[in-house]
Scaffold this motif. Structure first.
Motif, PDB file in Angstrom:
ATOM      1  N   PHE A 147       0.830  -1.208   0.000  1.00 23.77           N
ATOM      2  CA  PHE A 147       0.000   0.000   0.000  1.00 23.77           C
ATOM      3  C   PHE A 147       0.864   1.257   0.000  1.00 23.77           C
ATOM      4  CE2 PHE A 147      -4.091  -1.847   2.029  1.00 23.77           C
ATOM      5  CZ  PHE A 147      -4.689  -1.951   0.791  1.00 23.77           C
ATOM      6  N   GLY A 148       2.055   1.177   0.592  1.00 22.19           N
ATOM      7  CA  GLY A 148       2.946   2.325   0.664  1.00 22.19           C
ATOM      8  C   GLY A 148       3.703   2.616  -0.619  1.00 22.19           C
ATOM      9  N   ALA A 195       1.923   0.757  -6.905  1.00 24.55           N
ATOM     10  CA  ALA A 195       0.918  -0.289  -6.719  1.00 24.55           C
ATOM     11  C   ALA A 195      -0.461   0.330  -6.894  1.00 24.55           C
ATOM     12  CB  ALA A 195       1.063  -0.929  -5.346  1.00 24.55           C
ATOM     13  N   GLN A 196      -1.034   0.172  -8.072  1.00 25.05           N
ATOM     14  CA  GLN A 196      -2.312   0.795  -8.410  1.00 25.05           C
ATOM     15  C   GLN A 196      -3.503  -0.003  -7.902  1.00 25.05           C
ATOM     16  OE1 GLN A 196      -2.045   1.398 -12.654  1.00 25.05           O
ATOM     17  NE2 GLN A 196      -0.697   3.151 -12.381  1.00 25.05           N
ATOM     18  N   ALA A 197      -3.347  -1.317  -7.786  1.00 25.26           N
ATOM     19  CA  ALA A 197      -4.403  -2.177  -7.254  1.00 25.26           C
ATOM     20  C   ALA A 197      -3.756  -3.425  -6.676  1.00 25.26           C
ATOM     21  CB  ALA A 197      -5.407  -2.553  -8.347  1.00 25.26           C
ATOM     22  N   VAL A 255      -0.717  -7.836  -7.890  1.00 27.02           N
ATOM     23  CA  VAL A 255      -0.529  -6.395  -7.748  1.00 27.02           C
ATOM     24  C   VAL A 255      -0.445  -5.793  -9.138  1.00 27.02           C
ATOM     25  CG1 VAL A 255       0.918  -4.564  -6.796  1.00 27.02           C
ATOM     26  CG2 VAL A 255       0.756  -6.755  -5.602  1.00 27.02           C
ATOM     27  N   GLU A 256      -1.304  -4.814  -9.412  1.00 20.12           N
ATOM     28  CA  GLU A 256      -1.230  -4.072 -10.664  1.00 20.12           C
ATOM     29  C   GLU A 256      -0.293  -2.898 -10.433  1.00 20.12           C
ATOM     30  OE1 GLU A 256      -4.965  -3.093 -12.585  1.00 20.12           O
ATOM     31  OE2 GLU A 256      -5.933  -4.715 -11.463  1.00 20.12           O
ATOM     32  N   LEU A 257       0.756  -2.833 -11.246  1.00 16.94           N
ATOM     33  CA  LEU A 257       1.756  -1.777 -11.097  1.00 16.94           C
ATOM     34  C   LEU A 257       1.679  -0.801 -12.260  1.00 16.94           C
ATOM     35  CD1 LEU A 257       4.857  -3.963 -10.173  1.00 16.94           C
ATOM     36  CD2 LEU A 257       3.404  -2.662  -8.612  1.00 16.94           C
ATOM     37  N   ALA A 311     -17.243  -2.417 -10.243  1.00 17.44           N
ATOM     38  CA  ALA A 311     -16.519  -3.452  -9.491  1.00 17.44           C
ATOM     39  C   ALA A 311     -16.265  -2.957  -8.068  1.00 17.44           C
ATOM     40  CB  ALA A 311     -15.204  -3.786 -10.181  1.00 17.44           C
ATOM     41  N   ALA A 312     -16.587  -3.793  -7.106  1.00 16.36           N
ATOM     42  CA  ALA A 312     -16.378  -3.434  -5.692  1.00 16.36           C
ATOM     43  C   ALA A 312     -14.904  -3.493  -5.377  1.00 16.36           C
ATOM     44  CB  ALA A 312     -17.151  -4.390  -4.787  1.00 16.36           C
ATOM     45  N   GLN A 313     -14.420  -2.479  -4.665  1.00 16.29           N
ATOM     46  CA  GLN A 313     -13.039  -2.456  -4.234  1.00 16.29           C
ATOM     47  C   GLN A 313     -13.016  -2.479  -2.717  1.00 16.29           C
ATOM     48  OE1 GLN A 313     -10.791   0.715  -5.921  1.00 16.29           O
ATOM     49  NE2 GLN A 313     -11.426   0.250  -7.989  1.00 16.29           N
ATOM     50  N   THR A 314     -12.134  -3.321  -2.182  1.00 20.66           N
ATOM     51  CA  THR A 314     -12.017  -3.471  -0.729  1.00 20.66           C
ATOM     52  C   THR A 314     -10.598  -3.161  -0.308  1.00 20.66           C
ATOM     53  OG1 THR A 314     -13.662  -5.225  -0.787  1.00 20.66           O
ATOM     54  CG2 THR A 314     -12.314  -5.069   1.193  1.00 20.66           C
ATOM     55  N   ASP A 315     -10.450  -2.220   0.607  1.00 21.67           N
ATOM     56  CA  ASP A 315      -9.116  -1.930   1.167  1.00 21.67           C
ATOM     57  C   ASP A 315      -8.861  -2.886   2.299  1.00 21.67           C
ATOM     58  OD1 ASP A 315      -9.369   1.677   0.866  1.00 21.67           O
ATOM     59  OD2 ASP A 315      -8.910   0.149  -0.601  1.00 21.67           O
ATOM     60  N   ARG A 316      -7.680  -3.469   2.320  1.00 17.86           N
ATOM     61  CA  ARG A 316      -7.287  -4.400   3.373  1.00 17.86           C
ATOM     62  C   ARG A 316      -6.085  -3.878   4.065  1.00 17.86           C
ATOM     63  NH1 ARG A 316      -9.382 -10.047   2.227  1.00 17.86           N
ATOM     64  NH2 ARG A 316     -10.866  -9.633   0.640  1.00 17.86           N
TER      65      ARG A 316
END
Length: 80
Positions: A15-16, A20-22, A34-36, A75-80
């Protein structure tokens, strides 16, 4: 691939990274995808090196996205 139960730690570190876009959790061969995004191949190589140094990352595989044929905005996005 992520060692043991380090997924949360690895994802937090990713996340940092602004490249890292997704970040997607998944099943099967890999634990996360990881989408970069990078400005050029040198920058891409640099971020791959940083990811490989993240504690808990045991293996990586790189695939280039050539084209997007369909993308949904619902599309649902979930932050973890």
């Amino acid at each position: 691939a992520i060692e043991g139960k380090r997924a949360d730690s690895v994802i937090h570190q990713l996340f940092g990274m602004p490249e890292a876009q997704a970040i997607h959790t998944t099943n099967g061969r890999w634990d996360i995808i990881v989408e970069l995004g990078a400005t050029d191949l040198a920058a891409f190589d640099t971020v791959l090196g940083r990811i490989r140094m993240v504690e808990g990352v045991s293996a990586t595989e790189t695939n280039l996205l050539l084209a997007t044929r369909k993308q949904t905005s619902t599309a649902a996005q979930t932050d973890r």
